[in-house]
Scaffold this motif. Structure first.
Motif, PDB file in Angstrom:
ATOM      1  N   ALA A 170      61.219 149.285 103.256  1.00 40.47           N
ATOM      2  CA  ALA A 170      62.647 149.216 103.584  1.00 40.47           C
ATOM      3  C   ALA A 170      63.551 149.110 102.357  1.00 40.47           C
ATOM      4  O   ALA A 170      64.582 149.807 102.283  1.00 40.47           O
ATOM      5  CB  ALA A 170      62.909 148.074 104.564  1.00 40.47           C
ATOM      6  N   PRO A 171      63.210 148.274 101.352  1.00 35.84           N
ATOM      7  CA  PRO A 171      64.091 148.208 100.169  1.00 35.84           C
ATOM      8  C   PRO A 171      64.186 149.550  99.429  1.00 35.84           C
ATOM      9  O   PRO A 171      65.256 149.923  98.946  1.00 35.84           O
ATOM     10  CB  PRO A 171      63.439 147.147  99.280  1.00 35.84           C
ATOM     11  CG  PRO A 171      62.574 146.355 100.189  1.00 35.84           C
ATOM     12  CD  PRO A 171      62.130 147.281 101.276  1.00 35.84           C
ATOM     13  N   LEU A 172      63.084 150.280  99.378  1.00 39.41           N
ATOM     14  CA  LEU A 172      63.094 151.585  98.714  1.00 39.41           C
ATOM     15  C   LEU A 172      63.928 152.587  99.502  1.00 39.41           C
ATOM     16  O   LEU A 172      64.642 153.407  98.922  1.00 39.41           O
ATOM     17  CB  LEU A 172      61.670 152.111  98.538  1.00 39.41           C
ATOM     18  CG  LEU A 172      60.821 151.381  97.515  1.00 39.41           C
ATOM     19  CD1 LEU A 172      59.380 151.867  97.571  1.00 39.41           C
ATOM     20  CD2 LEU A 172      61.396 151.572  96.130  1.00 39.41           C
TER      21      LEU A 172
ATOM     22  N   ASP B  67      63.876 156.905 108.335  1.00 40.19           N
ATOM     23  CA  ASP B  67      64.104 155.957 109.432  1.00 40.19           C
ATOM     24  C   ASP B  67      62.809 155.249 109.816  1.00 40.19           C
ATOM     25  O   ASP B  67      62.799 154.039 110.051  1.00 40.19           O
ATOM     26  CB  ASP B  67      64.703 156.664 110.647  1.00 40.19           C
ATOM     27  CG  ASP B  67      66.144 157.094 110.433  1.00 40.19           C
ATOM     28  OD1 ASP B  67      66.775 156.634 109.455  1.00 40.19           O
ATOM     29  OD2 ASP B  67      66.633 157.907 111.249  1.00 40.19           O
ATOM     30  N   GLU B  68      61.721 156.005 109.852  1.00 40.42           N
ATOM     31  CA  GLU B  68      60.424 155.406 110.187  1.00 40.42           C
ATOM     32  C   GLU B  68      59.974 154.451 109.087  1.00 40.42           C
ATOM     33  O   GLU B  68      59.495 153.355 109.354  1.00 40.42           O
ATOM     34  CB  GLU B  68      59.387 156.511 110.412  1.00 40.42           C
ATOM     35  CG  GLU B  68      58.063 156.038 110.946  1.00 40.42           C
ATOM     36  CD  GLU B  68      58.149 155.351 112.305  1.00 40.42           C
ATOM     37  OE1 GLU B  68      57.341 154.417 112.524  1.00 40.42           O
ATOM     38  OE2 GLU B  68      59.002 155.713 113.129  1.00 40.42           O
ATOM     39  N   ALA B  69      60.132 154.851 107.839  1.00 37.66           N
ATOM     40  CA  ALA B  69      59.723 154.011 106.707  1.00 37.66           C
ATOM     41  C   ALA B  69      60.558 152.732 106.636  1.00 37.66           C
ATOM     42  O   ALA B  69      60.054 151.688 106.209  1.00 37.66           O
ATOM     43  CB  ALA B  69      59.843 154.789 105.400  1.00 37.66           C
ATOM     44  N   ALA B  70      61.812 152.795 107.056  1.00 35.14           N
ATOM     45  CA  ALA B  70      62.695 151.623 107.003  1.00 35.14           C
ATOM     46  C   ALA B  70      62.196 150.500 107.915  1.00 35.14           C
ATOM     47  O   ALA B  70      62.560 149.338 107.719  1.00 35.14           O
ATOM     48  CB  ALA B  70      64.118 152.020 107.382  1.00 35.14           C
ATOM     49  N   LYS B  71      61.343 150.828 108.862  1.00 32.07           N
ATOM     50  CA  LYS B  71      60.781 149.818 109.768  1.00 32.07           C
ATOM     51  C   LYS B  71      59.676 149.003 109.095  1.00 32.07           C
ATOM     52  O   LYS B  71      59.294 147.947 109.589  1.00 32.07           O
ATOM     53  CB  LYS B  71      60.217 150.493 111.023  1.00 32.07           C
ATOM     54  CG  LYS B  71      61.269 151.196 111.850  1.00 32.07           C
ATOM     55  CD  LYS B  71      60.617 151.965 112.992  1.00 32.07           C
ATOM     56  CE  LYS B  71      61.629 152.825 113.729  1.00 32.07           C
ATOM     57  NZ  LYS B  71      60.977 153.661 114.751  1.00 32.07           N
TER      58      LYS B  71
ATOM     59  N   LEU C 293      53.597 155.353  98.360  1.00 34.94           N
ATOM     60  CA  LEU C 293      53.407 155.389  99.814  1.00 34.94           C
ATOM     61  C   LEU C 293      54.611 156.038 100.491  1.00 34.94           C
ATOM     62  O   LEU C 293      54.457 156.903 101.360  1.00 34.94           O
ATOM     63  CB  LEU C 293      53.191 153.973 100.345  1.00 34.94           C
ATOM     64  CG  LEU C 293      53.027 153.822 101.855  1.00 34.94           C
ATOM     65  CD1 LEU C 293      51.791 154.567 102.350  1.00 34.94           C
ATOM     66  CD2 LEU C 293      52.927 152.339 102.212  1.00 34.94           C
ATOM     67  N   LEU C 294      55.810 155.662 100.096  1.00 39.98           N
ATOM     68  CA  LEU C 294      57.024 156.240 100.679  1.00 39.98           C
ATOM     69  C   LEU C 294      57.072 157.742 100.415  1.00 39.98           C
ATOM     70  O   LEU C 294      57.317 158.536 101.327  1.00 39.98           O
ATOM     71  CB  LEU C 294      58.271 155.558 100.112  1.00 39.98           C
ATOM     72  CG  LEU C 294      59.611 156.108 100.617  1.00 39.98           C
ATOM     73  CD1 LEU C 294      59.748 155.923 102.122  1.00 39.98           C
ATOM     74  CD2 LEU C 294      60.765 155.442  99.878  1.00 39.98           C
ATOM     75  N   HIS C 295      56.824 158.138  99.188  1.00 43.95           N
ATOM     76  CA  HIS C 295      56.831 159.565  98.836  1.00 43.95           C
ATOM     77  C   HIS C 295      55.820 160.342  99.672  1.00 43.95           C
ATOM     78  O   HIS C 295      56.136 161.400 100.226  1.00 43.95           O
ATOM     79  CB  HIS C 295      56.538 159.744  97.347  1.00 43.95           C
ATOM     80  CG  HIS C 295      56.447 161.176  96.947  1.00 43.95           C
ATOM     81  ND1 HIS C 295      55.255 161.858  96.939  1.00 43.95           N
ATOM     82  CD2 HIS C 295      57.395 162.067  96.571  1.00 43.95           C
ATOM     83  CE1 HIS C 295      55.466 163.107  96.571  1.00 43.95           C
ATOM     84  NE2 HIS C 295      56.756 163.254  96.331  1.00 43.95           N
TER      85      HIS C 295
ATOM     86  N   GLU D 270      68.723 155.995  99.982  1.00 52.61           N
ATOM     87  CA  GLU D 270      69.922 156.352 100.743  1.00 52.61           C
ATOM     88  C   GLU D 270      71.202 156.210  99.933  1.00 52.61           C
ATOM     89  O   GLU D 270      72.215 156.826 100.268  1.00 52.61           O
ATOM     90  CB  GLU D 270      70.005 155.514 102.019  1.00 52.61           C
ATOM     91  CG  GLU D 270      68.929 155.887 103.012  1.00 52.61           C
ATOM     92  CD  GLU D 270      68.867 154.983 104.220  1.00 52.61           C
ATOM     93  OE1 GLU D 270      68.393 155.446 105.274  1.00 52.61           O
ATOM     94  OE2 GLU D 270      69.269 153.794 104.111  1.00 52.61           O
ATOM     95  N   THR D 271      71.160 155.445  98.866  1.00 52.92           N
ATOM     96  CA  THR D 271      72.366 155.271  98.030  1.00 52.92           C
ATOM     97  C   THR D 271      72.416 156.227  96.846  1.00 52.92           C
ATOM     98  O   THR D 271      73.443 156.309  96.183  1.00 52.92           O
ATOM     99  CB  THR D 271      72.498 153.827  97.518  1.00 52.92           C
ATOM    100  OG1 THR D 271      71.391 153.548  96.652  1.00 52.92           O
ATOM    101  CG2 THR D 271      72.534 152.824  98.658  1.00 52.92           C
TER     102      THR D 271
END
Length: 154
Positions: free
Chosen positions: A139-141, A130-134, A20-22, A146-147
Motif C-alpha cells: 500500500a505505501p508503494l 487497486d488490488e495491491a493497495a489492499k 513484488l509490486l512490479h 499514484e503521486t
C-alpha cells in the motif's frame, strides 16, 4: 520469505516489496493486453516509446536508447523490433544523414493498435494498483506510484 521478514534489512525489505509490486502489475497488464490485443507488455511498451519520436534533431532514438527505455538488452530489443516489424506494426529505414544509422517508426497499423490497447493498459494498471493497495506491504508503494508525475522533457 516476505517483504516484512525480520531477517531482511530495511533496504532489502523495500526492494522486495517494490519487486513484488512490479511483478504483480506487469503480470496483470500482460494478461489483459494478450487477451484483448494479442500484444505483450514489452511490445506495448516498445510501440509506446517509438510512437513518441518525432522528426528533426534528436527526434529519433538509437537502438540503445530504445533498449534502455523498454528495459531490455540491445539484442532482445532488436528481436522485439523484428517481431513487430514482421507483424507490420513497425518499419525500419536508413537515416537520411548517416547511412549507418537505422531508424524504427511505428506504422499506421501499429499506431492504431497502440490507440486501441492504451485503455486496456491503463485499466489493467489501475486494477493492479487497486488490488495491491489492499496489501499492507504494498500500500505505501502504491500511494507513491499514484503521486508520481511523468518527467517533462527538456
Amino acid at each position: 520469505m516476505t517483504a516484512t521478514d525480520p531477517a531482511l534489512t530495511a533496504l532489502a525489505q523495500g526492494w522486495c516489496a517494490l519487486s513484488l509490486l512490479h511483478g504483480r502489475i506487469e503480470a496483470h497488464i500482460e494478461r489483459a493486453l494478450q487477451a484483448k490485443h494479442d500484444l505483450s507488455a514489452r511490445e506495448y511498451s516498445l510501440l509506446d516509446v517509438l510512437s513518441r519520436q518525432h522528426d528533426g534533431d534528436g527526434g529519433h532514438l538509437q537502438m540503445k536508447q530504445v533498449a534502455d527505455a523498454v528495459v531490455l538488452s540491445q539484442s532482445a530489443t532488436t528481436r522485439l523490433v523484428t517481431r513487430l516489424e514482421d507483424r507490420g506494426l513497425l518499419e525500419r529505414y536508413l537515416c537520411p544523414t548517416d547511412r549507418r544509422g537505422i531508424y524504427t517508426n511505428v506504422t499506421e497499423s501499429g499506431l492504431k493498435l497502440l490507440e486501441e490497447a492504451r485503455p486496456t493498459n491503463d485499466a489493467a494498471l489501475r486494477d493492479a494498483l487497486d488490488e495491491a493497495a489492499k496489501n499492507p506491504e504494498l500500500a505505501p508503494l502504491v500511494r507513491v506510484v499514484e503521486t508520481l508525475k511523468a518527467p517533462v522533457p527538456a
